[in-house]
Design an enzyme around this catalytic site. Sequence first.
Site, PDB file in Angstrom:
ATOM      1  N   GLU A  44      39.893  45.297  48.144  1.00 57.02           N
ATOM      2  CA  GLU A  44      41.216  45.920  48.007  1.00 57.02           C
ATOM      3  C   GLU A  44      41.370  47.134  48.911  1.00 57.02           C
ATOM      4  O   GLU A  44      42.420  47.315  49.547  1.00 57.02           O
ATOM      5  CB  GLU A  44      41.485  46.288  46.548  1.00 57.02           C
ATOM      6  CG  GLU A  44      41.749  45.089  45.637  1.00 57.02           C
ATOM      7  CD  GLU A  44      40.499  44.347  45.216  1.00 57.02           C
ATOM      8  OE1 GLU A  44      39.389  44.828  45.514  1.00 57.02           O
ATOM      9  OE2 GLU A  44      40.620  43.279  44.587  1.00 57.02           O
ATOM     10  N   HIS A  48      42.997  44.555  32.843  1.00 61.23           N
ATOM     11  CA  HIS A  48      44.032  43.782  33.539  1.00 61.23           C
ATOM     12  C   HIS A  48      45.429  44.164  33.055  1.00 61.23           C
ATOM     13  O   HIS A  48      46.380  43.414  33.264  1.00 61.23           O
ATOM     14  CB  HIS A  48      43.871  42.286  33.275  1.00 61.23           C
ATOM     15  CG  HIS A  48      42.671  41.652  33.894  1.00 61.23           C
ATOM     16  ND1 HIS A  48      41.562  41.295  33.178  1.00 61.23           N
ATOM     17  CD2 HIS A  48      42.423  41.288  35.169  1.00 61.23           C
ATOM     18  CE1 HIS A  48      40.673  40.736  33.980  1.00 61.23           C
ATOM     19  NE2 HIS A  48      41.160  40.718  35.202  1.00 61.23           N
TER      20      HIS A  48
HETATM   21  C1  LIG Z   1      38.613  44.162  42.134  1.00 57.49           C
HETATM   22  C2  LIG Z   1      38.998  42.792  41.741  1.00 57.49           C
HETATM   23  N1  LIG Z   1      39.726  42.039  42.583  1.00 57.49           N
HETATM   24  C3  LIG Z   1      40.095  40.796  42.237  1.00 57.49           C
HETATM   25  C4  LIG Z   1      39.726  40.271  41.029  1.00 57.49           C
HETATM   26  C5  LIG Z   1      40.184  38.885  40.620  1.00 57.49           C
HETATM   27  N2  LIG Z   1      39.057  37.954  40.609  1.00 57.49           N
HETATM   28  C6  LIG Z   1      38.366  37.686  39.499  1.00 57.49           C
HETATM   29  S1  LIG Z   1      37.087  36.669  39.769  1.00 57.49           S
HETATM   30  C7  LIG Z   1      37.465  36.543  41.417  1.00 57.49           C
HETATM   31  C8  LIG Z   1      36.619  35.707  42.303  1.00 57.49           C
HETATM   32  C9  LIG Z   1      35.238  36.226  42.404  1.00 57.49           C
HETATM   33  O1  LIG Z   1      34.478  35.389  43.205  1.00 57.49           O
HETATM   34  P1  LIG Z   1      32.913  35.505  43.272  1.00 57.49           P
HETATM   35  O2  LIG Z   1      32.504  36.931  43.342  1.00 57.49           O
HETATM   36  O3  LIG Z   1      32.445  34.624  44.338  1.00 57.49           O
HETATM   37  O4  LIG Z   1      32.449  34.992  41.838  1.00 57.49           O
HETATM   38  P2  LIG Z   1      32.710  33.541  41.216  1.00 57.49           P
HETATM   39  O5  LIG Z   1      33.919  33.676  40.353  1.00 57.49           O
HETATM   40  O6  LIG Z   1      32.890  32.593  42.324  1.00 57.49           O
HETATM   41  O7  LIG Z   1      31.505  33.255  40.410  1.00 57.49           O
HETATM   42  C10 LIG Z   1      38.589  37.290  41.721  1.00 57.49           C
HETATM   43  C11 LIG Z   1      39.226  37.374  43.030  1.00 57.49           C
HETATM   44  C12 LIG Z   1      38.972  41.098  40.180  1.00 57.49           C
HETATM   45  N3  LIG Z   1      38.584  40.694  38.961  1.00 57.49           N
HETATM   46  N4  LIG Z   1      38.613  42.336  40.560  1.00 57.49           N
END
Ligand SMILES: Cc1ncc(C[n+]2csc(CCOP(=O)(O)OP(=O)(O)O)c2C)c(N)n1
Lengths: 335, 327
Positions: free
Chosen positions: B60, B129
């Site tokens: 972000e 959230h």
């Molecule tokens: C700071 C922030 N930005 C965006 C999100 C929304 N979000 C939740 S899980 C996720 C994907 C995360 O991907 P990864 O780290 O690869 O973990 P995975 O879910 O694939 O196990 C996103 C974008 C968040 N929770 N926190």
Amino acid sequence: MAIRETQRRHEALGLDEDDLLRMYRHMLLARRVDERMWILNRQGKAAFVISCQGQEAAQVGAAYNLRPGYDYVYPYYRDAGIVITLGMTARDQLLSLLARAEDPNSGGRQMPGHFSSRELNIVTASAPIGVQYPQAVGSAMAFKMRGEDGVVLACGGEASTSEGDWHEAMNFAGIHDLPVIFLIQNNVYAISVPENLQVAGRIVDRAAGYGFPGVEVDGNDVLAVYKVAKEAFERARRGEGPTLIEAKTYRMTAHSSDDDDRRYREREEVEEWRKKDPILRFKQYLHGAGVLDDAKEREIEEEIRAEVDEATEYAENAPYADPESAMRYVYAEEE
Amino acid sequence: MAEKTYREALKEAMTEEMERDESVLLLGEDIGVYGGTHLITDGLLDMFGKKRVIDTPISEAGFTGAAIGMAMMGLRPVVEMMTWNFSFIAADQIIQNAAKVRYFSGGQVQVPLVIRGPNGGGVQLSAQHTHSLESFYGHFPGLKVVAPVTPADVKGMMISSIRDPNPVIFLEAGALYGTRGEVPEGEHTVPFGKARVAREGSDVTLVAYGRQVLLCERAAERLAEDGIEAEVIDLRSIRPLDEETVIESVRKTHRAVSVQEQWRYYGVSSEIAAIIQEKAFDYLDAPVERVSGAEVPAPYARNLELMCFPSEEQVVEVARRVLYQEV
Ligand SMILES: Cc1ncc(C[n+]2csc(CCOP(=O)(O)OP(=O)(O)O)c2C)c(N)n1
Ligand SMILES: [Mg+2]
């Protein structure tokens, strides 16, 4: 010949048959609880599900090195396999899923998948991605300052390495040679965004930039993960500093119950990875090593099914927190 | 006029602006192939290509800073925060930089940047959230802050935001993306700093913005059953704030209740109460009251969550109280 070779794999790691069966049970319990959570979601009983499916080997393989209640863990939302290895139960998971008063993580205050246990040194996971890493490094620093040999396991997905916090934590850990292990479960996607739009270069190579080792491992092979994690834990306990582990794996379900993964990935791809299901692979190994036969496999399945059934029933009948209690735990309470 | 959802209105505004002005582009997590986790940008990758609809890593601070850099070069980036809650990670870029570049360059450089995304809660996503960030961002000179609630205003204010030469914080009512309303076709702008009278009435003024406007409208209907005519004012624009419309209403009704989802202390409602007592003190027949969220991080369990957000009943009750009709 092949059989004897596989047998040697666990023996060389110092794992006996009981260890193997325990690991297998942890993986299977994590999977079966997860499947149950989706059913409850589809039945309209659970508002939100986030899955561990496909990542059980990476989680259990790493967590099997932890000393519960001594080492610290900063899990992320998929790490059901880790918290189960540490001693959390099917009941705990379902109480949290259904946001009941007895939810051991938060008493119904936090979303499911945000594990927390004072007793097991599981630090409450934060919903914003990546913020756990600097805290994990601070906990590792506390161990070091107190002269204790505790290790901190800090977990996240591949996309958490895009956040500044991850890099800041890596740097801090590298400067002070801290007893922290960064376990990155690279499951190829961050919601819809594939690895090639998320990660420049290779995650594992980044450790070199911060002056400590990075190892890549097949995240769907529980013994391979156990092996590299064991080395990392030993290194940390010897005071030699951090390790980055990149476990290559795959998210077998949609991102969460709010997601439809058909919008961004092909079914064929998912099917290909299903063939590499870590539980299937471990099961084959166990059969090959003579640790598991069909009867024993069925017996374990049935025990786990009974456990999940019991947990579901218990959680569904458990009361919600008293609304008045919503105001508690914002501040320390007066004695 | 056609009926459209909040979501469609938002997309329509961005689409029309992207067609009109090549310098407009979108950045954010999952906004490309996926079309956004709330499907606001659905189909825009196909229409405008990946040079103008950019899937970012989960960074972000990184992509907000990059958008500031683009804006200073004359592009007009529209950044999606998957939810405003994740903007805390980018807060330095937004508050310390986007809001200050014009001033600290002595007016030489501008940042025509829009940051948009869902704000507030009520859909069982728990505290991290669920923040309502109107007063947080509304505090800082250099930012414009809007929180529209009708699909028509969403479209009109998004177009105004994209055309504005300043950084704009566009707070969407995330719980209302599926709600419908009439939306003017084509060129439709709504100016900043102009509140909307959502319902006329003469007995008590209910001031709100975002999702709470709907709550106040429902409360007003309930009050009307008992012969109480409430006027509902939708602020729409948090900074600049339309003090005049609020004051005019209070001069007529002599009573006011300010409603917000965020916490009571240091919120927009406190600001409204202060402005009313400064500018309409002699017209008041009762203290200005506030209805706010409970002083606790929003919990997940539905029964606890419901306890912690303002309710229709609370608004009705407090409106009666300022009318000295005890319940
Ligand atoms: C700071 C922030 N930005 C965006 C999100 C929304 N979000 C939740 S899980 C996720 C994907 C995360 O991907 P990864 O780290 O690869 O973990 P995975 O879910 O694939 O196990 C996103 C974008 C968040 N929770 N926190
Ligand atoms: Mg991932």
